[in-house]
Write a protein that holds these residues in place. Structure first.
Motif, PDB file in Angstrom:
ATOM      1  N   ILE A 132       0.848  -1.192   0.000  1.00 26.42           N
ATOM      2  CA  ILE A 132       0.000   0.000   0.000  1.00 26.42           C
ATOM      3  C   ILE A 132       0.884   1.243   0.000  1.00 26.42           C
ATOM      4  O   ILE A 132       1.839   1.337   0.779  1.00 26.42           O
ATOM      5  N   GLN A 133       0.548   2.168  -0.883  1.00 22.59           N
ATOM      6  CA  GLN A 133       1.361   3.378  -1.020  1.00 22.59           C
ATOM      7  C   GLN A 133       0.611   4.611  -0.543  1.00 22.59           C
ATOM      8  O   GLN A 133      -0.614   4.628  -0.480  1.00 22.59           O
ATOM      9  N   ASN A 134       1.398   5.604  -0.258  1.00 20.97           N
ATOM     10  CA  ASN A 134       0.820   6.898   0.083  1.00 20.97           C
ATOM     11  C   ASN A 134       0.220   7.535  -1.170  1.00 20.97           C
ATOM     12  O   ASN A 134       0.775   7.422  -2.252  1.00 20.97           O
ATOM     13  N   CYS A 135      -0.894   8.212  -0.975  1.00 23.18           N
ATOM     14  CA  CYS A 135      -1.597   8.805  -2.110  1.00 23.18           C
ATOM     15  C   CYS A 135      -0.741   9.825  -2.864  1.00 23.18           C
ATOM     16  O   CYS A 135      -0.987  10.088  -4.042  1.00 23.18           O
ATOM     17  N   ARG A 136       0.242  10.399  -2.163  1.00 16.39           N
ATOM     18  CA  ARG A 136       1.082  11.388  -2.853  1.00 16.39           C
ATOM     19  C   ARG A 136       1.818  10.787  -4.045  1.00 16.39           C
ATOM     20  O   ARG A 136       2.215  11.484  -4.967  1.00 16.39           O
ATOM     21  N   ARG A 137       1.979   9.486  -4.000  1.00 12.39           N
ATOM     22  CA  ARG A 137       2.715   8.840  -5.096  1.00 12.39           C
ATOM     23  C   ARG A 137       1.845   8.572  -6.321  1.00 12.39           C
ATOM     24  O   ARG A 137       2.348   8.110  -7.356  1.00 12.39           O
ATOM     25  N   LEU A 138       0.559   8.816  -6.159  1.00 12.46           N
ATOM     26  CA  LEU A 138      -0.379   8.456  -7.230  1.00 12.46           C
ATOM     27  C   LEU A 138       0.003   8.998  -8.596  1.00 12.46           C
ATOM     28  O   LEU A 138       0.132   8.257  -9.567  1.00 12.46           O
ATOM     29  N   GLN A 139       0.205  10.299  -8.653  1.00  6.17           N
ATOM     30  CA  GLN A 139       0.446  10.939  -9.949  1.00  6.17           C
ATOM     31  C   GLN A 139       1.599  10.282 -10.707  1.00  6.17           C
ATOM     32  O   GLN A 139       1.458   9.895 -11.862  1.00  6.17           O
ATOM     33  N   ASN A 140       2.726  10.143 -10.009  1.00 11.01           N
ATOM     34  CA  ASN A 140       3.883   9.511 -10.647  1.00 11.01           C
ATOM     35  C   ASN A 140       3.603   8.081 -11.062  1.00 11.01           C
ATOM     36  O   ASN A 140       3.942   7.656 -12.160  1.00 11.01           O
ATOM     37  N   PHE A 141       2.961   7.365 -10.146  1.00 11.54           N
ATOM     38  CA  PHE A 141       2.682   5.951 -10.409  1.00 11.54           C
ATOM     39  C   PHE A 141       1.814   5.775 -11.648  1.00 11.54           C
ATOM     40  O   PHE A 141       2.091   4.931 -12.512  1.00 11.54           O
ATOM     41  N   LEU A 142       0.771   6.571 -11.723  1.00 15.33           N
ATOM     42  CA  LEU A 142      -0.155   6.479 -12.862  1.00 15.33           C
ATOM     43  C   LEU A 142       0.568   6.746 -14.170  1.00 15.33           C
ATOM     44  O   LEU A 142       0.370   6.068 -15.177  1.00 15.33           O
ATOM     45  N   LYS A 143       1.428   7.755 -14.118  1.00 14.75           N
ATOM     46  CA  LYS A 143       2.181   8.119 -15.316  1.00 14.75           C
ATOM     47  C   LYS A 143       3.139   7.004 -15.719  1.00 14.75           C
ATOM     48  O   LYS A 143       3.143   6.538 -16.853  1.00 14.75           O
ATOM     49  N   LYS A 144       3.900   6.564 -14.729  1.00 13.49           N
ATOM     50  CA  LYS A 144       4.933   5.565 -14.981  1.00 13.49           C
ATOM     51  C   LYS A 144       4.348   4.289 -15.572  1.00 13.49           C
ATOM     52  O   LYS A 144       4.911   3.699 -16.495  1.00 13.49           O
ATOM     53  N   HIS A 145       3.214   3.865 -15.026  1.00 14.78           N
ATOM     54  CA  HIS A 145       2.615   2.616 -15.504  1.00 14.78           C
ATOM     55  C   HIS A 145       1.507   2.856 -16.525  1.00 14.78           C
ATOM     56  O   HIS A 145       0.822   1.923 -16.919  1.00 14.78           O
ATOM     57  N   SER A 146       1.359   4.094 -16.925  1.00  9.18           N
ATOM     58  CA  SER A 146       0.259   4.495 -17.830  1.00  9.18           C
ATOM     59  C   SER A 146      -1.047   3.773 -17.534  1.00  9.18           C
ATOM     60  O   SER A 146      -1.584   3.023 -18.350  1.00  9.18           O
ATOM     61  N   ILE A 147      -1.525   4.050 -16.336  1.00 10.72           N
ATOM     62  CA  ILE A 147      -2.800   3.492 -15.872  1.00 10.72           C
ATOM     63  C   ILE A 147      -3.891   4.520 -16.139  1.00 10.72           C
ATOM     64  O   ILE A 147      -3.701   5.714 -15.912  1.00 10.72           O
ATOM     65  N   SER A 148      -5.028   4.040 -16.598  1.00  5.51           N
ATOM     66  CA  SER A 148      -6.119   4.987 -16.843  1.00  5.51           C
ATOM     67  C   SER A 148      -7.422   4.573 -16.169  1.00  5.51           C
ATOM     68  O   SER A 148      -8.461   5.154 -16.392  1.00  5.51           O
ATOM     69  N   ILE A 149      -7.321   3.541 -15.313  1.00  3.54           N
ATOM     70  CA  ILE A 149      -8.515   3.079 -14.604  1.00  3.54           C
ATOM     71  C   ILE A 149      -8.252   3.029 -13.111  1.00  3.54           C
ATOM     72  O   ILE A 149      -7.234   2.498 -12.684  1.00  3.54           O
ATOM     73  N   ALA A 150      -9.193   3.575 -12.333  1.00  3.23           N
ATOM     74  CA  ALA A 150      -9.056   3.525 -10.880  1.00  3.23           C
ATOM     75  C   ALA A 150     -10.332   2.996 -10.243  1.00  3.23           C
ATOM     76  O   ALA A 150     -11.436   3.337 -10.667  1.00  3.23           O
ATOM     77  N   ILE A 151     -10.124   2.166  -9.236  1.00  4.99           N
ATOM     78  CA  ILE A 151     -11.238   1.716  -8.399  1.00  4.99           C
ATOM     79  C   ILE A 151     -11.201   2.531  -7.126  1.00  4.99           C
ATOM     80  O   ILE A 151     -10.159   2.594  -6.462  1.00  4.99           O
ATOM     81  N   LEU A 152     -12.300   3.161  -6.790  1.00  6.92           N
ATOM     82  CA  LEU A 152     -12.334   3.986  -5.578  1.00  6.92           C
ATOM     83  C   LEU A 152     -13.191   3.333  -4.510  1.00  6.92           C
ATOM     84  O   LEU A 152     -14.413   3.232  -4.666  1.00  6.92           O
ATOM     85  N   ALA A 153     -12.552   2.932  -3.420  1.00  5.11           N
ATOM     86  CA  ALA A 153     -13.277   2.327  -2.299  1.00  5.11           C
ATOM     87  C   ALA A 153     -13.010   3.157  -1.053  1.00  5.11           C
ATOM     88  O   ALA A 153     -12.448   2.680  -0.074  1.00  5.11           O
ATOM     89  N   ILE A 154     -13.391   4.414  -1.141  1.00  2.00           N
ATOM     90  CA  ILE A 154     -13.193   5.348  -0.033  1.00  2.00           C
ATOM     91  C   ILE A 154     -14.553   5.876   0.411  1.00  2.00           C
ATOM     92  O   ILE A 154     -15.554   5.636  -0.272  1.00  2.00           O
ATOM     93  N   PRO A 155     -14.608   6.564   1.542  1.00  2.00           N
ATOM     94  CA  PRO A 155     -15.919   7.056   1.996  1.00  2.00           C
ATOM     95  C   PRO A 155     -16.585   7.929   0.922  1.00  2.00           C
ATOM     96  O   PRO A 155     -15.899   8.643   0.187  1.00  2.00           O
TER      97      PRO A 155
END
Ligand SMILES: NC(=O)c1ccc[n+]([C@@H]2O[C@H](COP(=O)([O-])OP(=O)(O)OC[C@H]3O[C@@H](n4cnc5c(N)ncnc54)[C@H](O)[C@@H]3O)[C@@H](O)[C@H]2O)c1
Ligand SMILES: NC(=O)c1ccc[n+]([C@@H]2O[C@H](COP(=O)([O-])OP(=O)(O)OC[C@H]3O[C@@H](n4cnc5c(N)ncnc54)[C@H](O)[C@@H]3O)[C@@H](O)[C@H]2O)c1
Lengths: 212, 212
Positions: A132-155
């Motif tokens: 599990i990663q800190n949300c701050r890493r999201l932007q870089n991670f998405l870019k690096k892995h070219s992800i375009s789909i997210a599942i949101l299981a938050i309040p």
DNA sequence: TCATAATTGTGAAGATTATAACAAACTTTC
DNA sequence: GAAAGTTTGTTATAATCTTCACAATTATGA
């Protein structure tokens, strides 16, 4: 000849059911099936099945039925399930952790490659091999892995904010696991899962004695 | 006068969405809403909303809209949400435990009064104030509390067997959290939740660029 | 090989659902 | 309190979805 009509989305939803069922048949080493038998397994009428399948091109043989393996491939091809799609998971609470523990992602066509939470106590914990990663890493991670789909299981209350943020990071598809409806940019796609409403619906049907 | 047509089930599904949304409005101390505004919040057209609501009787005032609180009560009355319905939960794995940890059962109209698992290691553990029981106790428990609804969050392969058993114990409504379709006796009701298919559907829409 | 049975694929018909159009009812403004 | 502006509820119309009916195709078996 008249132009062939586009497949109704409701047929696509059923294709997903057919595929799910066919995969079980394949696993049970059953090689062929008729629309009739498939109908019995899915509670969908045979003619409805054939009509649905007709949208994705001829696949069966009269007097015989469908080759299970062939039909699976055919559906997957049509649906664009040509490879495992990588997704990220935001929110590692009850549902997020459950999803990360789910064992059949591959067969369904997906892989969770990143898990994120804003709670520091959860960050760096490993679930089912994913850290599990800190949300701050999201932007870089998405870019690096070219992800375009997210599942949101938050309040629910956090969801719209997070969607906006992710959209800025280039996410195009959102799977929202909360009883809420969000707004997304025009070029984005969203689907919802409200785990409780089917139960409310069931209750209604029981009360009014509607067997469907 | 022509006989009024029964409400379509699809309208009932939307009623559930309206109610969910209205509860949020109520919580935010918003007293009135028009079909137009509700449409913006739910992504459902205003006229569709009015049509749906017309099935449950007149509820709005022209030139004004709907009283939020009134409309909630009206929908709940129509749907038979006149009291909290008691249900049991079978299978205390990832999803079962999540559901037991869910904090908004009451507002959705339900209460989980019993939790069951066949795994001895899980039995007697307490989650969110509910003690997990051995499945052997099911029959007595159902009878004693006159429960007729069960949520099944067990492996797909176990589900049909369990449904048969529960049906014998008098359960009439089944909420199946597995990617499987089951057979139930004629006087029983069943609803399904496949947590993954909406994601497959989302993927399809993205690939084909179908914004709905 | 030929008759019979099984099964598909599809145009047409039927059923259901959504949208458009608008009169009626209410609110607000001047 | 009259006129203008909103908004509902409903009938009519359009669009979508399901089912029917059946020709065409393949399998089976005498
Ligand atoms: N648990 C259930 O069975 C259940 C049932 C129905 C609906 N839901 C809905 O599913 C959603 C998730 O439920 P849950 O039980 O897993 O919740 P949870 O409270 O267990 O988990 C939420 C997680 O999200 C994290 N989080 C919160 N805000 C975040 C943010 N901005 N960015 C990243 N992470 C953030 C939290 O740290 C927490 O780990 C909720 O909306 C809930 O209403 C859950
Ligand atoms: N975890 C997910 O995110 C996820 C996603 C999609 C679908 N599902 C489906 O949801 C269902 C439950 O998933 P899960 O992850 O909670 O599974 P799990 O393996 O974590 O839990 C299953 C629980 O059911 C219990 N169980 C098994 N057979 C039983 C029986 N006959 N009677 C009573 N209890 C029994 C087991 O002891 C276990 O505690 C599965 O069908 C799974 O395919 C789960």
């Amino acid at each position: 000849m008249r132009e062939k009509k586009r497949i109704p989305l409701i047929s696509v939803e059923r294709l997903i059911i057919y595929r799910r069922c066919l995969l079980k048949l394949k696993q049970a080493a059953i090689a062929k099936i008729s629309s009739n038998s498939l109908g019995k397994l899915t509670n969908i009428t045979a003619v409805n099945i054939r009509k649905d399948l007709s949208y994705i091109g001829e696949t069966g043989k009269p007097g015989f039925g469908y080759q299970v393996k062939e039909l699976i491939v055919h559906i997957e091809k049509f649906m664009g399930m040509d490879h495992i799609h990588k997704v990220v998971l935001i929110g590692m609470g009850n549902i997020g952790a459950s999803l990360l523990n789910y064992q059949n992602w591959q067969i369904r066509g997906f892989e969770i490659v990143g898990a994120f939470d804003k709670d520091k106590r959860k960050v760096n914990r490993v679930i089912n091999g994913v850290k599990i990663q800190n949300c701050r890493r999201l932007q870089n991670f998405l870019k690096k892995h070219s992800i375009s789909i997210a599942i949101l299981a938050i309040p629910a209350g956090e969801t719209q904010k997070k969607v906006n943020e992710l959209a800025e990071f280039g996410v195009k598809g959102f799977y929202i696991i909360s009883p809420i409806i969000v707004n997304v940019p025009k070029d984005c796609f969203v689907e919802y899962l409200d785990m409780i409403s089917p139960l409310e619906f069931l209750m209604f049907r029981i009360k009014k004695n509607i067997l469907k």
